[in-house]
Design a protein around this motif. Structure first.
Motif, short mmCIF file in Angstrom:
data_model
loop_
_atom_site.label_atom_id
_atom_site.label_comp_id
_atom_site.label_asym_id
_atom_site.label_seq_id
_atom_site.Cartn_x
_atom_site.Cartn_y
_atom_site.Cartn_z
N LEU A 1 0.83 -1.21 0.00
CA LEU A 1 0.00 0.00 0.00
C LEU A 1 0.87 1.25 0.00
O LEU A 1 0.54 2.24 -0.68
CB LEU A 1 -0.93 -0.02 1.22
CG LEU A 1 -1.88 -1.22 1.33
CD1 LEU A 1 -2.72 -1.11 2.59
CD2 LEU A 1 -2.76 -1.34 0.11
N ARG A 2 1.97 1.21 0.74
CA ARG A 2 2.86 2.37 0.77
C ARG A 2 3.50 2.61 -0.60
O ARG A 2 3.67 3.75 -1.02
CB ARG A 2 3.96 2.18 1.83
CG ARG A 2 3.47 2.30 3.26
CD ARG A 2 4.63 2.43 4.22
NE ARG A 2 5.51 1.26 4.21
CZ ARG A 2 5.34 0.19 4.99
NH1 ARG A 2 4.32 0.15 5.83
NH2 ARG A 2 6.19 -0.82 4.93
N GLY B 1 2.17 1.72 -3.43
CA GLY B 1 1.12 2.06 -4.39
C GLY B 1 0.94 1.05 -5.50
O GLY B 1 0.34 1.35 -6.53
N HIS B 2 1.41 -0.18 -5.28
CA HIS B 2 1.19 -1.23 -6.28
C HIS B 2 1.38 -2.59 -5.64
O HIS B 2 2.04 -2.73 -4.60
CB HIS B 2 2.14 -1.09 -7.48
CG HIS B 2 3.57 -1.38 -7.15
ND1 HIS B 2 4.11 -2.65 -7.15
CD2 HIS B 2 4.59 -0.56 -6.77
CE1 HIS B 2 5.38 -2.60 -6.82
NE2 HIS B 2 5.71 -1.35 -6.59
N PHE C 1 -7.95 -2.44 -0.48
CA PHE C 1 -6.62 -2.13 -1.00
C PHE C 1 -6.63 -1.41 -2.34
O PHE C 1 -5.65 -0.77 -2.71
CB PHE C 1 -5.80 -3.42 -1.15
CG PHE C 1 -5.66 -4.24 0.10
CD1 PHE C 1 -5.83 -3.67 1.36
CD2 PHE C 1 -5.36 -5.59 0.03
CE1 PHE C 1 -5.70 -4.43 2.52
CE2 PHE C 1 -5.22 -6.36 1.18
CZ PHE C 1 -5.40 -5.79 2.43
N PRO D 1 -7.97 1.36 -3.55
CA PRO D 1 -7.66 2.80 -3.61
C PRO D 1 -6.17 3.11 -3.51
O PRO D 1 -5.73 4.21 -3.85
CB PRO D 1 -8.43 3.37 -2.40
CG PRO D 1 -9.57 2.42 -2.22
CD PRO D 1 -8.99 1.08 -2.53
N HIS D 2 -5.38 2.13 -3.07
CA HIS D 2 -3.93 2.33 -2.94
C HIS D 2 -3.16 1.59 -4.04
O HIS D 2 -1.93 1.44 -3.94
CB HIS D 2 -3.47 1.86 -1.57
CG HIS D 2 -4.18 2.52 -0.44
ND1 HIS D 2 -3.84 3.79 0.02
CD2 HIS D 2 -5.24 2.13 0.31
CE1 HIS D 2 -4.65 4.12 1.01
NE2 HIS D 2 -5.51 3.14 1.20
N GLY D 3 -3.86 1.12 -5.06
CA GLY D 3 -3.20 0.52 -6.21
C GLY D 3 -2.88 -0.95 -6.10
O GLY D 3 -2.15 -1.49 -6.95
#
Length: 242
Positions: A124-125, A127-128, A167, A169-171
């Motif tokens: 999540l940090r 972004g993928h 998850f 929304p965070h890619g």
């Protein structure tokens, strides 16, 4: 350039069957692959077969301390998680013992749940990331003797949808592959001729090879499915249609 170059994939239950073939494909497409299993000997044999870019970590998904040790080994580097490790005992409901029932859910649901809960924050940090849960045709199709196994896989499919909503929304994408009866040594040892009978009843009239299911895993793990999340890919020879 290989499409998974620079990514690290974790495949639980990766020393045989669908897990081994999935690890093989992910490595072939450029990923650094970590495979898990309970047997050190089988793990070393799998690494020798798969070659460079693959390493083995002994882990029992039914044991939360083992799951935590696996997470510590992986650190923040995992981009792809394939939740493939599974217990799949066969028993009629009226003959099901508590120990086997608990072991099935501890491995198939609890282990996968807390593994993802620990590895997802780094994804999540960044972004993928991609999480692929290997479920089963029996998660949506009634089969005598598969009650505890089917219930555990239905729970994992439900988690697929929940995690996709949390998850996305965070890619980070989350999907399932639901295999039909597959010709692996583990399934044959547990289910015997029943597995072949299930295969013959499918529209395609046969069981799958593990490598065929691995292709579905690769698709959902890779950028090829970049706009797919919260879905189940039914790699079941038409079982969902029968």
């Amino acid at each position: 350039m290989k499409e998974l170059a620079g990514q690290t994939a974790l495949v639980t239950g990766g020393t045989a069957g669908i897990g081994l073939e999935s690890a093989r494909l992910l490595a072939r497409h450029g990923a650094t692959v970590i495979i898990t299993g309970r047997s050190q000997q089988r793990g070393e044999a799998a690494v020798a077969e798969l070659g460079a870019g693959v390493r083995f970590v002994a882990a029992d998904l039914a044991d939360l301390e083992s799951v935590q040790a696996l997470v510590r080994h992986c650190g923040d580097q995992v981009d792809i998680v394939v939740n493939n490790a599974a217990s799949f005992p066969g028993a009629l409901t009226v003959e099901q013992d508590v120990t086997s029932f608990e072991s099935t859910f501890d491995t198939n649901v609890r282990g996968a749940y807390f593994l993802v809960a620990a590895l997802a924050p780094a994804m999540l940090r960044r972004g993928h990331g991609s999480i692929v849960n290997v479920t089963s045709m029996v998660a949506f199709k009634g089969v005598p003797g598969a009650s505890s196994y089917s219930a555990s896989k239905a729970a994992l499919e439900s988690l697929t949808r929940s995690w996709a909503a949390e998850f996305g929304p965070h890619g980070v994408r989350v999907n399932s592959v639901a295999p039909g009866p597959t010709a692996t040594a583990g399934v044959t040892a547990e289910w015997g001729d029943v597995n072949d009978e299930l295969g013959r009843a499918l529209p395609l009239g046969r069981t799958a090879q593990a490598a065929e299911i691995a292709e579905a895993v690769l698709f959902l793990a890779s950028p090829r499915s970049s706009f797919v999340t919260g879905s189940t890919l039914h790699a079941d020879g038409g079982g969902v249609a029968a």
